[in-house]
Design a protein around this motif. Structure first.
Motif, mmCIF file in Angstrom:
data_model
loop_
_atom_site.group_PDB
_atom_site.id
_atom_site.type_symbol
_atom_site.label_atom_id
_atom_site.label_comp_id
_atom_site.label_asym_id
_atom_site.label_seq_id
_atom_site.Cartn_x
_atom_site.Cartn_y
_atom_site.Cartn_z
ATOM 1 N N GLN A 36 0.631 -1.182 -0.065
ATOM 2 C CA GLN A 36 -0.013 -0.025 0.126
ATOM 3 C C GLN A 36 0.725 1.201 0.017
ATOM 4 O OE1 GLN A 36 -2.567 -1.383 3.464
ATOM 5 N NE2 GLN A 36 -4.123 -1.054 2.265
ATOM 6 N N ASN A 319 -6.641 -4.823 6.694
ATOM 7 C CA ASN A 319 -7.466 -3.790 7.258
ATOM 8 C C ASN A 319 -8.815 -4.225 7.974
ATOM 9 O OD1 ASN A 319 -6.222 -1.433 5.529
ATOM 10 N ND2 ASN A 319 -6.411 -2.802 3.937
ATOM 11 N N ASP A 320 -8.836 -3.788 9.187
ATOM 12 C CA ASP A 320 -10.019 -3.983 9.932
ATOM 13 C C ASP A 320 -10.486 -5.401 10.168
ATOM 14 O OD1 ASP A 320 -10.583 -0.969 10.233
ATOM 15 O OD2 ASP A 320 -11.667 -0.997 8.182
#
Length: 352
Positions: A36, A319-320
């Motif tokens: 990312q 993510n999350d």
């Protein structure tokens, strides 16, 4: 286990990538590292190319030769009707005692703002330039440490497969750091933070006499010189991981330890993905492993293709509480899948 394959799969195919060399064709886009960067999801894609032959009885083999102008591509030609030429494995050509690859791989960046729709750069990010890369560079893993992204990848030559490292800060310019693991070795991934003051990395030596290909862990003070090697996990008889195991994605830290998505091969040659939990302070200690695969070949693009029944990952992002795994399918295309960390953890068995 709830596994959500992206409806857009496959995300990248050979048809999406223009050959770098005129007169060659792209036969595989697979085994991509992921990072990312700013607002984008980037894949560092293995692109396999080969020269095109119009004669069905001929097989053209690419190779890079060392010249006064550096490595330059050359093409060898073999007659399939020659009894000394063996072509049963689509990845290689055996001519008497010599072995050649049927394609040469390099690495390109693919860019996406949503993690699902990618545009592939027309120029390679990393290309065979060194003599130990003369048969291609393959299967990268990217680790971000501070503002630098380190890519470890296989470099293939007649002298064996070594692991090299390069780094970048912007995915435009790259610095090569040389060989970090000698032949034959593959499937290396550097942990994203130090462990007890040292860097750590997974790697997979390939024994030629005793033993099977299994996962090891090494430590380093400077990312370039590695030692204190530890065997961390082996194969399991009569299971989905009975023939070999190897690292997959870069490990990521959870509240229970380092979670590693790895690959394994059965006695039928099927490649599947599993997970293992490593101690947060002593990652050479395996705490738990998948009792069954978290992902195995099921869809047409995983079951059929250049090398059937293969799912193989080089990268995942978290993510999350959701792990997005980017993986190569049948050594031909790239696909994506989402799995929750909770579901992965629920499928782990404690290691005694």
């Amino acid at each position: 286990m709830r596994v959500e394959r992206f409806p857009e799969n496959p995300l990248i195919t050979p048809h999406d990538v223009r050959p770098y060399i005129d007169g060659w064709e792209v036969i595989g886009t697979f085994n991509a590292a992921v990072a990312q960067y700013k607002s984008e999801t980037l894949l560092l894609v293995r692109v396999a190319e080969r020269p095109v032959s119009d004669d069905p009885d001929q097989v053209l083999v690419p190779i890079f030769r060392d010249t006064a102008n550096g490595l330059q591509p050359q093409i060898l030609c073999f007659d399939k009707r020659d009894e000394a030429v063996y072509t049963s494995d689509p990845r290689v050509i055996r001519v008497r005692d010599d072995l050649y690859l049927t394609s040469i791989s390099h690495l390109r960046v693919a860019r996406s703002t949503d993690g699902r729709n990618f545009t592939v750069d027309t120029e390679p990010a990393l290309y065979p330039r060194e003599i130990n890369e003369c048969l291609g560079i393959e299967d990268p893993r990217i680790t971000q440490i501070d503002d630098t992204y380190y890519a470890v990848y296989k470099a293939v030559s007649p002298d064996g497969i070594v692991l090299r490292m390069s780094s970048t800060k912007d995915f435009v310019s790259w610095e090569k750091h040389g060989v970090i693991f000698c032949p034959e070795n593959m499937d290396a991934a550097i942990f994203p933070s130090k462990v007890r003051g040292r860097y750590a990395a997974l790697h997979r030596p390939v024994p030629s006499f005793l033993g099977k290909p299994r996962m090891w862990l090494a430590y380093s003070d400077d990312l370039e010189n590695w030692g204190d090697h530890r065997l961390i996990t082996g194969t399991r008889h009569n299971t989905w991981e009975c023939c070999r195991t190897g690292g997959g994605a870069v490990p990521f830290l959870t509240d229970r330890g380092w979670l590693e998505i790895y690959h394994a091969v059965s006695d039928t040659g099927k490649y599947c993905l599993g997970a293992m939990l490593l101690d947060s302070d002593y990652p050479d200690r395996v705490l738990a492993k998948s009792r069954t695969p978290i992902l195995e070949p099921e869809t047409p693009y995983e079951v059929d293709g250049f090398m059937p029944n293969v799912v193989f990952t080089c990268g995942a992002i978290v993510n999350d509480g959701i792990v997005t795994i980017y993986y190569g399918a049948s050594d031909e295309v790239i696909a994506g899948v989402r799995i929750s960390i909770d579901d992965i953890m629920a499928g782990l068995d404690q290691v005694a």
